[in-house]
Enzyme design. Structure first.
Site, PDB file in Angstrom:
ATOM      1  N   ASP A  25       0.853  -1.184   0.000  1.00 24.40           N
ATOM      2  CA  ASP A  25       0.000   0.000   0.000  1.00 24.40           C
ATOM      3  C   ASP A  25       0.895   1.242   0.000  1.00 24.40           C
ATOM      4  O   ASP A  25       1.440   1.619  -1.040  1.00 24.40           O
ATOM      5  CB  ASP A  25      -0.896  -0.112   1.240  1.00 24.40           C
ATOM      6  N   ARG A  80     -11.033 -12.218   7.163  1.00 20.43           N
ATOM      7  CA  ARG A  80      -9.886 -12.874   6.522  1.00 20.43           C
ATOM      8  C   ARG A  80     -10.281 -14.097   5.716  1.00 20.43           C
ATOM      9  O   ARG A  80      -9.639 -14.443   4.734  1.00 20.43           O
ATOM     10  CB  ARG A  80      -8.905 -13.388   7.591  1.00 20.43           C
TER      11      ARG A  80
HETATM   12  P1  IMP Z   1       1.915  -0.496   3.730  1.00 24.75           P
HETATM   13  O1  IMP Z   1       2.988  -0.506   4.754  1.00 24.75           O
HETATM   14  O2  IMP Z   1       1.131   0.789   3.763  1.00 24.75           O
HETATM   15  O3  IMP Z   1       2.385  -0.833   2.344  1.00 24.75           O
HETATM   16  O4  IMP Z   1       0.845  -1.550   4.178  1.00 24.75           O
HETATM   17  C1  IMP Z   1       1.030  -2.895   4.117  1.00 24.75           C
HETATM   18  C2  IMP Z   1       0.072  -3.591   5.080  1.00 24.75           C
HETATM   19  O5  IMP Z   1      -1.097  -2.815   5.348  1.00 24.75           O
HETATM   20  C3  IMP Z   1      -0.441  -4.858   4.467  1.00 24.75           C
HETATM   21  O6  IMP Z   1       0.408  -5.942   4.742  1.00 24.75           O
HETATM   22  C4  IMP Z   1      -1.791  -5.017   5.122  1.00 24.75           C
HETATM   23  O7  IMP Z   1      -1.666  -5.670   6.361  1.00 24.75           O
HETATM   24  C5  IMP Z   1      -2.257  -3.618   5.389  1.00 24.75           C
HETATM   25  N1  IMP Z   1      -3.187  -3.144   4.327  1.00 24.75           N
HETATM   26  C6  IMP Z   1      -2.961  -2.196   3.401  1.00 24.75           C
HETATM   27  N2  IMP Z   1      -4.035  -2.040   2.609  1.00 24.75           N
HETATM   28  C7  IMP Z   1      -4.949  -2.935   3.033  1.00 24.75           C
HETATM   29  C8  IMP Z   1      -6.267  -3.283   2.574  1.00 24.75           C
HETATM   30  O8  IMP Z   1      -6.837  -2.740   1.615  1.00 24.75           O
HETATM   31  N3  IMP Z   1      -6.895  -4.262   3.275  1.00 24.75           N
HETATM   32  C9  IMP Z   1      -6.336  -4.907   4.335  1.00 24.75           C
HETATM   33  N4  IMP Z   1      -5.115  -4.626   4.782  1.00 24.75           N
HETATM   34  C10 IMP Z   1      -4.414  -3.642   4.139  1.00 24.75           C
END
Ligand code: IMP
Length: 184
Positions: A104, A170
C-alpha cells in the site's frame, strides 16, 4: 453478503493468477540449489493463505519462515512499522523472497527490505497478491516496486483471501472491496 462488500477478484481468478506467478518465480530462480534454498518470508497474518498456496506451486527448493510487522489499525496505517516477529532471521548469503498480501504506502516493505539488506541477504524480491501503486508514499515510488504482483488495484480497502479489517473477514473466499461507511 450485504451492501458493505463487493467482489473485486473471485477466488478462481486469484488461484489462476497465483499459478502464473509461481511459474514466473520458479523460472527466475531456477538456479537455486537444494544446499541453499530460496528463503521465503511470509508476512503474518494476511499473506498466510497466499504464501501457502504459492510456495506449494513452486518447482524450486525453498524454505519458509514468517515475519510480522505491525503497520495497520482498521483502515489506516499507523506511524512507522514495527517488527513483531522475524527481525533476527538469518538471511546472510541467502536469496530472499518476501511474500506480502498487499503493498500500500510501501512503508512496511521498506522497513523489511532495509532490515534484511543490512543483515547481508544476497537478493531480496517481493511477491505480493495485491499492489495499490496510487497509495505509495512519494519517497518510496522509485524503490518499492514489487517484483511479482498478483493484481494491481485502485485505492480500495479490501478484505478476504487473508486480508482483514481489524481481524475480521480474513476467511472470505473472494477478494472483496469493503465499504466501512455502509456499516449499520
Ligand atoms: P503499507 O505498509 O502501507 O504498504 O501496508 C502494508 C500492510 O497494510 C499490508 O500488509 C496489510 O496488512 C495492510 N493493508 C494495506 N491495505 C490494506 C487493505 O486494503 N486491506 C487490508 N489490509 C491492508
Amino acid at each position: 453478503m450485504n451492501e458493505q462488500f463487493s467482489i473485486l477478484k473471485t477466488d478462481a481468478e486469484v488461484r489462476t493468477r497465483l499459478k502464473e506467478l509461481a511459474a514466473d518465480i520458479s523460472k527466475d530462480f531456477q538456479h537455486i540449489q537444494p544446499d541453499n534454498p530460496l528463503l521465503v518470508l511470509c508476512t503474518l497474518r494476511g499473506a498466510v493463505f497466499f504464501a501457502a498456496d504459492l510456495v506449494r506451486a513452486l518447482s524450486i527448493p525453498c524454505e519458509i519462515n514468517f515475519i510480522k510487522v505491525k503497520s495497520y489499525q482498521g483502515t489506516r496505517p499507523v506511524g512507522s512499522p514495527i517488527f513483531e516477529l522475524g527481525e533476527q532471521i538469518d538471511v546472510k548469503g541467502r536469496e530472499v523472497l518476501i511474500i506480502e498480501d498487499i503493498v500500500d504506502t510501501g512503508q512496511t516493505m521498506d522497513t523489511v527490505i532495509k532490515n534484511f539488506n543490512d543483515k547481508g541477504a544476497v537478493s531480496i524480491r517481493i511477491a505480493t497478491m495485491l499492489d495499490k501503486p496510487s497509495r505509495r508514499y512519494p519517497h518510496l515510488r522509485a524503490t518499492i516496486l514489487p517484483d511479482y504482483i498478483g493484481f494491481s488495484i485502485e485505492d480500495y480497502f479490501v478484505v478476504g483471501w487473508g486480508l482483514d479489517y481489524n481481524e475480521d473477514y480474513r476467511l472470505l473466499p473472494d477478494i472483496m472491496i469493503y465499504h466501512p461507511d455502509a456499516e449499520t
